[in-house]
Design a protein around this motif. Structure first.
Motif, short mmCIF file in Angstrom:
data_model
loop_
_atom_site.label_atom_id
_atom_site.label_comp_id
_atom_site.label_asym_id
_atom_site.label_seq_id
_atom_site.Cartn_x
_atom_site.Cartn_y
_atom_site.Cartn_z
N GLY A 5 -10.67 -15.44 9.18
CA GLY A 5 -11.06 -14.75 10.39
C GLY A 5 -9.98 -14.82 11.46
O GLY A 5 -8.83 -15.16 11.20
N THR A 6 -10.37 -14.45 12.69
CA THR A 6 -9.45 -14.50 13.83
C THR A 6 -10.15 -15.21 14.98
O THR A 6 -11.37 -15.23 15.07
CB THR A 6 -9.04 -13.09 14.28
OG1 THR A 6 -10.22 -12.36 14.64
CG2 THR A 6 -8.28 -12.37 13.19
N VAL A 7 -9.34 -15.78 15.87
CA VAL A 7 -9.83 -16.45 17.06
C VAL A 7 -9.17 -15.81 18.27
O VAL A 7 -7.94 -15.64 18.29
CB VAL A 7 -9.53 -17.96 17.03
CG1 VAL A 7 -9.97 -18.61 18.33
CG2 VAL A 7 -10.22 -18.61 15.85
N LEU A 8 -9.98 -15.41 19.25
CA LEU A 8 -9.46 -14.85 20.49
C LEU A 8 -9.56 -15.88 21.60
O LEU A 8 -10.64 -16.43 21.84
CB LEU A 8 -10.23 -13.59 20.89
CG LEU A 8 -10.22 -12.41 19.90
CD1 LEU A 8 -10.94 -11.23 20.50
CD2 LEU A 8 -8.80 -12.05 19.51
N LEU A 9 -8.42 -16.12 22.27
CA LEU A 9 -8.40 -17.04 23.41
C LEU A 9 -8.15 -16.22 24.66
O LEU A 9 -7.16 -15.48 24.73
CB LEU A 9 -7.29 -18.09 23.25
CG LEU A 9 -7.35 -18.97 21.99
CD1 LEU A 9 -6.19 -19.95 21.98
CD2 LEU A 9 -8.67 -19.71 21.91
#
Length: 710
Positions: free
Chosen positions: A88-92
């Motif tokens: 997946g991806t992580v948005l900060l």
């Protein structure tokens, strides 16, 4: 724009998007700090459906981050970073663009550092390793982040690489040093890297790397505030670098140029830490030369045993082997003969050391006097009676001899700079050398140049360091005076030291009394040879009634009359004594006031023009007299009131007044440059009834002390 490196706790609130099932699979990094954002809301995207709000309880390892990107598509959330991870991806999301960019560069940096640690931990081909090191250095130099670890981390990676691979060629060594050189311009090398540099200096002292790469590194170490106690390898690296310079064709000339570059072309060195750091390196290097002999102290008598006369070598384990210059093959056969007489030298033998100890009456008296006294004996007494240091001639190895010669020569160079000499004298005043060095004739002979420079300096802060740092301890004055362990001449240096001390503020009864008790013989011998300073010393001893024994007084008078200069000064002394008695007989005025702006010369001229034996009140207020006039004031036996208001009368004059004007009752020191050092001397004037110290540099502690003593 420059950014601060992301640290623990810097990311507190952000927006995150990820598959819910991935939360339980996130790993904790063993290399990077743990960050735990709170109150996270999941980002909405047009591509995926919304996910519920939740907390991120575990950290993501930097090794799991596949990519870091700034969100730039249309309608993207503001100030967001996208982290690509497996699954997946992580948005900060940050609060502003600056904070977002800080996160971006920090994550990029730590991700790359983890990669280089992994790549360089298992090197296969050194061509590839060298290329990776250069890339790592370029990355550190071009990074927009500002943090000490940006440059230190690559140095630590290379340091670990070198410590784990000992089979590198010399060419590989130099290539790696050149590659990391740009990082060393503003950073100290780590301890392991210092060891690598030391090894290179020892094995290839003539390499151009030593001059071109190491020179700025060592200069930075010496110029900055450095605690070598906490960083001993930096000190060792500096030491080995200087020895490598000494191995070049020009030898000490190269070292001299390096010292000059550290001082600078002006008369004042702009870097206050250079001298203390250089002295620390010199002291450590000199200590290392005698380390073998110092280790042999373990089985030698302690200072307390020496004091109490307990020197039975047969009760001790054999000492470590020491190499002596003058040993005799038939020492054992001589021992039986020598023990027949207690006045002859006694040979103390052990398995591997033979030391000749002179047990004369003086040494026995000193030891007997000290029995039962808990205080430690002074340095000279220890050197006179200690079996490990008495008449022992130390032979250093060739390498130790080169080290000793190099660093003693550096101390000589340091003493040649006028601005460095006061601090150097202060640093060397406690005699920070092992007693084995002071028993080594070569060392004390070479160091004599430094002591001579101190004795020639007219500044009191310099030549006062020739004396001991505190009562009961020996100083350079004692070591280099006749009878001292370092004296190798007929008293020339001793006379020079006495001359400069007498010309300063040490023309006191206390100093003369110490000379009369300990150095009267050398003083008389030098006076007999026409030394003017020693003639003056003997005359002052007679004038101040230092010598009580009549026979000794007659011997001093005979010594003075044996030379022209002595005869002339003794006649002047007799004339002064007759004039003083005449003044006391004739009397004179009881009160006297000098006009304002009068000088020392005016006062001397006035007092020599008539009779002032009855003078009780003298006012020198608002004149230009200084401490120099004290020599005339002490010749007024009836003086009871002295006004020095608004004069330049200082501490040196107060010391002299306190020793001679015992009848003084009123003293006005208002607006004079006196300090605590001089005011404390007044505590011996028990007749004082009024003392004005207004507008002086009097401290509260000294004021309270004077109140108690007076």
């Amino acid at each position: 724009m420059r950014y601060k490196l992301l640290q623990e706790g810097d990311i507190q609130v952000c927006v995150i998007r990820h598959p819910r099932t991935f939360l339980s699979k996130i790993l904790t990094s063993k290399f990077l700090r743990r960050w735990e954002p709170h109150h996270l809301t999941l980002a909405h995207s047009t591509v995926a459906s919304a996910t519920p709000t939740g907390y991120m309880e575990n950290s993501i390892s930097y090794s799991a981050i596949e990519d870091v990107q700034l969100l730039s598509w249309e309608n993207a959330p503001k100030y967001c970073l996208q982290l690509t991870i497996p699954g997946g991806t992580v948005l900060l999301q940050a609060a502003n663009s600056y904070l977002r960019d800080q996160w971006f560069h920090s994550l990029q940096w730590k991700k790359k550092i983890y990669k280089y640690k992994k790549v360089l931990s298992n090197p296969s081909r050194w061509e590839v390793v060298l290329k990776e090191i250069r890339t790592l250095v370029d990355m550190a130099l071009t990074s927009p982040l500002q943090d000490d670890s940006i440059h230190q981390a690559p140095l630590e990676i290379v340091s670990k690489l070198l410590s784990e691979n000992n089979n590198l060629t010399t060419q590989d060594h130099e290539s790696i040093i050149v590659a990391i050189a740009p990082l060393l311009e503003n950073n100290h090398p780590p301890p392991d890297l210092c060891e690598f540099f030391c090894k290179h200096c020892r094995e290839r002292p003539r390499s151009m790397v030593v001059i071109e790469v190491f020179t700025p590194v060592v200069q930075r170490i010496l110029k900055h505030n450095m605690d070598f106690g906490k960083c001993p390898r930096l000190r060792l690296f500096t030491q080995e670098y200087i020895l490598a310079l000494n191995e070049l064709n020009a030898g000490m000339e190269v070292v001299k140029k390096f010292i000059h570059s550290m001082h600078g072309p002006t008369g004042q060195c702009p870097h206050p830490r250079v001298l203390p750091n250089l002295v620390a390196v010199c002291l450590a290097a000199i200590y290392s030369c005698y380390e073998e002999f110092i280790n042999s102290r373990d089985n030698s008598p302690s200072l307390k045993e020496i004091r109490n006369g307990c020197q039975q070598q047969c009760d001790r384990k054999p000492n470590l082997p020491l190499r002596l210059l003058h040993t005799s093959p038939d020492l054992v056969s001589q021992e039986a003969t020598l023990t027949e007489s207690r006045l002859k030298p006694v040979i103390v033998t052990s398995n591997e050391i033979h030391v000749e100890v002179e047990r004369n009456n003086t040494a026995n008296q000193k030891m007997t006097a000290n029995v039962g006294n808990d205080s430690e004996p002074n340095l000279i007494d220890c050197l006179m009676v200690s079996p490990t240091c008495s008449t022992m001639s130390i032979e250093l190895s060739a390498q130790a001899d080169r080290i000793l010669g190099c660093y003693v020569e550096i101390l000589k160079m340091l003493s040649d700079y006028d601005d460095w000499r006061p601090a150097l004298a202060s640093l060397l005043q406690p005699i920070p050398f092992p007693k084995e060095a002071l028993a080594h004739e070569k060392f004390t002979k070479e160091l004599k140049y430094v002591i001579q420079r101190f004795a020639e300096d007219p500044r009191q802060e310099v030549h006062s360091c020739l004396l001991s740092v505190r009562a009961g301890k020996d100083g350079w004055f004692q070591l280099y005076s006749p009878g001292g362990v370092a004296c190798d001449d007929d008293g020339e240096l001793f006379a020079s030291m006495v001359h400069i001390l007498m010309g300063s503020c040490y023309k006191t009864k206390k100093f003369l009394l110490s000379l009369a008790e300990n150095k009267l013989g050398p003083c008389m011998l030098l006076a007999l040879r026409g030394n003017q300073t020693m003639v003056e010393i003997l005359c002052l001893m007679l004038e101040y009634n230092i010598i009580d024994n009549n026979d000794t007084q007659l011997q001093i008078i005979s010594t003075l009359e044996s030379t022209d200069v002595g005869k002339r000064m003794y006649e002047q002394l007799c004339d002064r004594q007759r004039e003083l008695k005449e003044l006391q007989r004739k009397g004179g005025p009881t009160r006297l006031t000098l006009p304002s702006k009068s000088t020392d010369a005016d006062l001397a001229r006035l007092l020599s023009s008539g009779s002032f034996g009855n003078l009780e009140n003298l006012s020198l207020a608002f004149t230009n007299v200084t401490s120099a006039c004290a020599e005339h004031l002490i010749k007024l036996p009836s003086l009871k009131q002295l006004n020095l208001w608004s004069t330049q009368f200082g501490d040196a004059g107060l010391r002299l007044l306190s020793e001679h004007l015992t009848m003084l009752q009123v003293l006005n020191l208002c607006e004079t440059p006196v300090t605590d050092a001089g005011l404390l001397a007044l505590s011996s004037m028990k007749s004082l009834c009024s003392l004005n110290m207004n507008s002086t540099k009097l401290s509260a502690d000294t004021y309270e002390d004077l109140k108690v003593r007076l």
